[in-house]
Design a protein around this motif. Structure first.
Motif, short mmCIF file in Angstrom:
data_model
loop_
_atom_site.label_atom_id
_atom_site.label_comp_id
_atom_site.label_asym_id
_atom_site.label_seq_id
_atom_site.Cartn_x
_atom_site.Cartn_y
_atom_site.Cartn_z
N GLY A 111 0.79 -1.22 0.00
CA GLY A 111 0.00 0.00 0.00
C GLY A 111 0.82 1.27 0.00
O GLY A 111 0.28 2.35 0.27
N GLY A 112 2.13 1.16 -0.26
CA GLY A 112 2.95 2.36 -0.28
C GLY A 112 3.32 2.88 1.09
O GLY A 112 3.60 4.08 1.25
N VAL A 113 3.34 2.00 2.08
CA VAL A 113 3.70 2.37 3.45
C VAL A 113 5.14 1.95 3.71
O VAL A 113 5.51 0.80 3.45
CB VAL A 113 2.77 1.70 4.48
CG1 VAL A 113 3.15 2.11 5.90
CG2 VAL A 113 1.30 2.04 4.18
N ALA A 114 5.97 2.86 4.20
CA ALA A 114 7.37 2.57 4.50
C ALA A 114 7.56 2.44 6.01
O ALA A 114 6.85 3.06 6.81
CB ALA A 114 8.27 3.66 3.96
N VAL A 115 8.55 1.62 6.39
CA VAL A 115 8.95 1.47 7.79
C VAL A 115 10.42 1.83 7.91
O VAL A 115 11.25 1.33 7.13
CB VAL A 115 8.75 0.03 8.30
CG1 VAL A 115 9.21 -0.08 9.76
CG2 VAL A 115 7.31 -0.40 8.17
N VAL A 116 10.75 2.72 8.86
CA VAL A 116 12.13 3.02 9.20
C VAL A 116 12.30 2.73 10.68
O VAL A 116 11.65 3.36 11.52
CB VAL A 116 12.49 4.49 8.89
CG1 VAL A 116 13.91 4.80 9.37
CG2 VAL A 116 12.37 4.79 7.40
N GLU A 117 13.16 1.76 10.99
CA GLU A 117 13.42 1.42 12.39
C GLU A 117 14.67 2.15 12.86
O GLU A 117 15.71 2.10 12.20
CB GLU A 117 13.63 -0.08 12.55
CG GLU A 117 13.91 -0.50 13.98
CD GLU A 117 14.17 -1.99 14.14
OE1 GLU A 117 14.41 -2.42 15.28
OE2 GLU A 117 14.16 -2.71 13.12
N LEU A 145 4.28 6.69 6.49
CA LEU A 145 5.54 6.28 7.09
C LEU A 145 5.31 5.80 8.52
O LEU A 145 4.57 6.43 9.29
CB LEU A 145 6.54 7.44 7.10
CG LEU A 145 7.89 7.21 7.77
CD1 LEU A 145 8.66 6.08 7.08
CD2 LEU A 145 8.72 8.50 7.78
N ILE A 146 5.98 4.71 8.87
CA ILE A 146 6.00 4.20 10.24
C ILE A 146 7.42 4.28 10.75
O ILE A 146 8.34 3.71 10.16
CB ILE A 146 5.50 2.74 10.29
CG1 ILE A 146 4.06 2.64 9.78
CG2 ILE A 146 5.61 2.20 11.71
CD1 ILE A 146 3.57 1.21 9.59
N VAL A 147 7.63 5.02 11.84
CA VAL A 147 8.94 5.13 12.48
C VAL A 147 8.92 4.22 13.71
O VAL A 147 8.14 4.44 14.64
CB VAL A 147 9.26 6.57 12.88
CG1 VAL A 147 10.60 6.64 13.61
CG2 VAL A 147 9.29 7.47 11.65
N ASP A 148 9.75 3.20 13.69
CA ASP A 148 9.75 2.18 14.74
C ASP A 148 10.79 2.51 15.80
O ASP A 148 11.99 2.40 15.57
CB ASP A 148 10.05 0.82 14.11
CG ASP A 148 9.86 -0.33 15.09
OD1 ASP A 148 9.69 -0.08 16.29
OD2 ASP A 148 9.88 -1.50 14.64
N LEU A 149 10.32 2.91 16.99
CA LEU A 149 11.20 3.25 18.10
C LEU A 149 11.08 2.24 19.24
O LEU A 149 11.51 2.51 20.36
CB LEU A 149 10.86 4.65 18.63
CG LEU A 149 11.04 5.81 17.65
CD1 LEU A 149 10.58 7.11 18.30
CD2 LEU A 149 12.49 5.92 17.20
N ARG A 150 10.54 1.07 18.97
CA ARG A 150 10.30 0.10 20.04
C ARG A 150 11.60 -0.38 20.69
O ARG A 150 11.60 -0.73 21.87
CB ARG A 150 9.51 -1.09 19.50
CG ARG A 150 8.08 -0.77 19.14
CD ARG A 150 7.37 -1.96 18.50
NE ARG A 150 7.95 -2.28 17.19
CZ ARG A 150 7.55 -3.29 16.42
NH1 ARG A 150 6.56 -4.08 16.86
NH2 ARG A 150 8.11 -3.52 15.24
N SER A 221 9.08 10.72 20.07
CA SER A 221 7.67 10.33 20.11
C SER A 221 6.80 11.47 20.63
O SER A 221 5.75 11.81 20.05
CB SER A 221 7.47 9.10 21.01
OG SER A 221 8.34 8.06 20.69
N TYR A 222 7.24 12.06 21.74
CA TYR A 222 6.45 13.09 22.43
C TYR A 222 6.36 14.36 21.59
O TYR A 222 5.28 14.96 21.46
CB TYR A 222 7.10 13.38 23.78
CG TYR A 222 6.27 14.21 24.73
CD1 TYR A 222 5.25 13.63 25.47
CD2 TYR A 222 6.54 15.56 24.92
CE1 TYR A 222 4.51 14.38 26.37
CE2 TYR A 222 5.80 16.32 25.81
CZ TYR A 222 4.79 15.72 26.54
OH TYR A 222 4.05 16.47 27.42
#
Length: 301
Positions: A111-117, A145-150, A221-222
């Motif tokens: 779906g054109g969604v990117a992930v950057v961890e 865009l999904i930014v993964d900070l887990r 995040s904040y």
């Protein structure tokens, strides 16, 4: 009668109390904590046989007044080197190299969604600007865009601002640090320009968090959440908003003392002790799938 254990503990407690009163960002609380440590020492609460146990007990007492998680007597299994800063920097560099500059994953989802961890940390900007800029430029054409900070445990506020510069359209006030030293303030702004293309400030953006997300990663995040720029998905973060410094008070013990406090220009406060509360709460393990589904739903609206 003073026991041998007390003789070993007393200098550690006295030096920790001195560091608190001289450097802790909240002077009144520092005085209370110094008094508490000395009272507990007199009571025999620190009559223990190991540095590890002493660190655990003192840390619990240090955090008992205001829950400041950066305030610790940190145990090190190996002796803390005299050049502690140099050793920590070398370890950080190893982590940087092993994680491809703090960007271990860049991926295109359906779906054109990117992930950057971004993990295990937001490394010093002089190291991280190139790999971060490359990763964020690669993701810039994505529809969401999904930014993964887990798995991000902290880092550099300048790097936070650099990342925000790719996710906003204009120079933006992100945070103000209030420092104990000199009673001074220092503002943090996202840069007006970034190298290469930017994802920008209008397309859907999601930030993933876990209970391990801490310190500078919490700030990222904040900041984005308070600006209304990102939807935070996952777990409440660890709750460490105060930058700290460390001093060796025993061959195996480091007193870590917060020397500043963050104030967000939107909320007027920060995430210290409370963590960043997600907009969409779910288990960290489920956060990526949840954010992807949210992005796809928004893109098809």
């Amino acid at each position: 009668m003073t026991t041998p254990t007390q003789l070993r503990s007393a200098p550690v407690i006295e030096e920790t109390a001195r560091l608190l009163t001289e450097h802790y960002v909240f002077p009144d609380t520092a005085e209370r904590l110094a008094g508490l440590l000395r009272e507990r020492l007199t009571e025999g609460a620190y009559d223990v046989d190991s540095a590890e146990e002493l660190g655990r007990l003192v840390t619990a007492d240090l955090q008992s007044v205001n829950g400041d998680r950066h305030l610790r007597l940190k145990y090190h299994a190996d002796p803390v080197p005299a050049e502690q800063g140099a050793a920590a920097l070398a370890a950080m560099r190893r982590d940087f190299d092993a994680s491809l500059g703090g960007v271990p994953r860049v991926e295109s989802l359906d779906g054109g969604v990117a992930v950057v961890e971004l993990a295990p940390a937001l490394f010093p900007l002089e190291w991280a600007a190139e790999p971060l800029g490359a990763a964020l430029a690669l993701a810039a054409p994505a529809r969401a865009l999904i930014v993964d900070l887990r798995g991000s445990l902290g880092g550099d506020p300048d790097t936070v601002a650099f990342v925000c510069g790719h996710l906003l359209d204009a120079r933006t006030h992100l945070n103000t640090m209030h420092w104990r030293d000199g009673d001074r303030c220092e503002q943090s702004w996202s840069p007006a320009h970034v190298p290469g293309p930017r994802f920008g400030g209008t397309k859907p953006l999601y930030v993933l968090t876990s209970g391990r997300t801490f310190s500078a990663a919490e700030e990222l995040s904040y900041d984005l959440q308070q600006l209304g720029r990102a939807v935070v998905v996952g777990e409440r973060t660890g709750g460490g908003a105060h930058p700290r410094e460390g001093w060796t008070v025993h061959p195996h013990l480091e007193a870590t003392v917060p020397v500043g406090r963050a104030v967000n220009p939107v909320s007027g406060t920060n995430w210290e002790g409370t963590g960043v509360e997600p907009d969409i709460a779910c288990a960290a393990a489920d956060a990526l799938d949840r954010a992807h589904a949210l992005a796809l739903a928004r893109l098809t609206d």
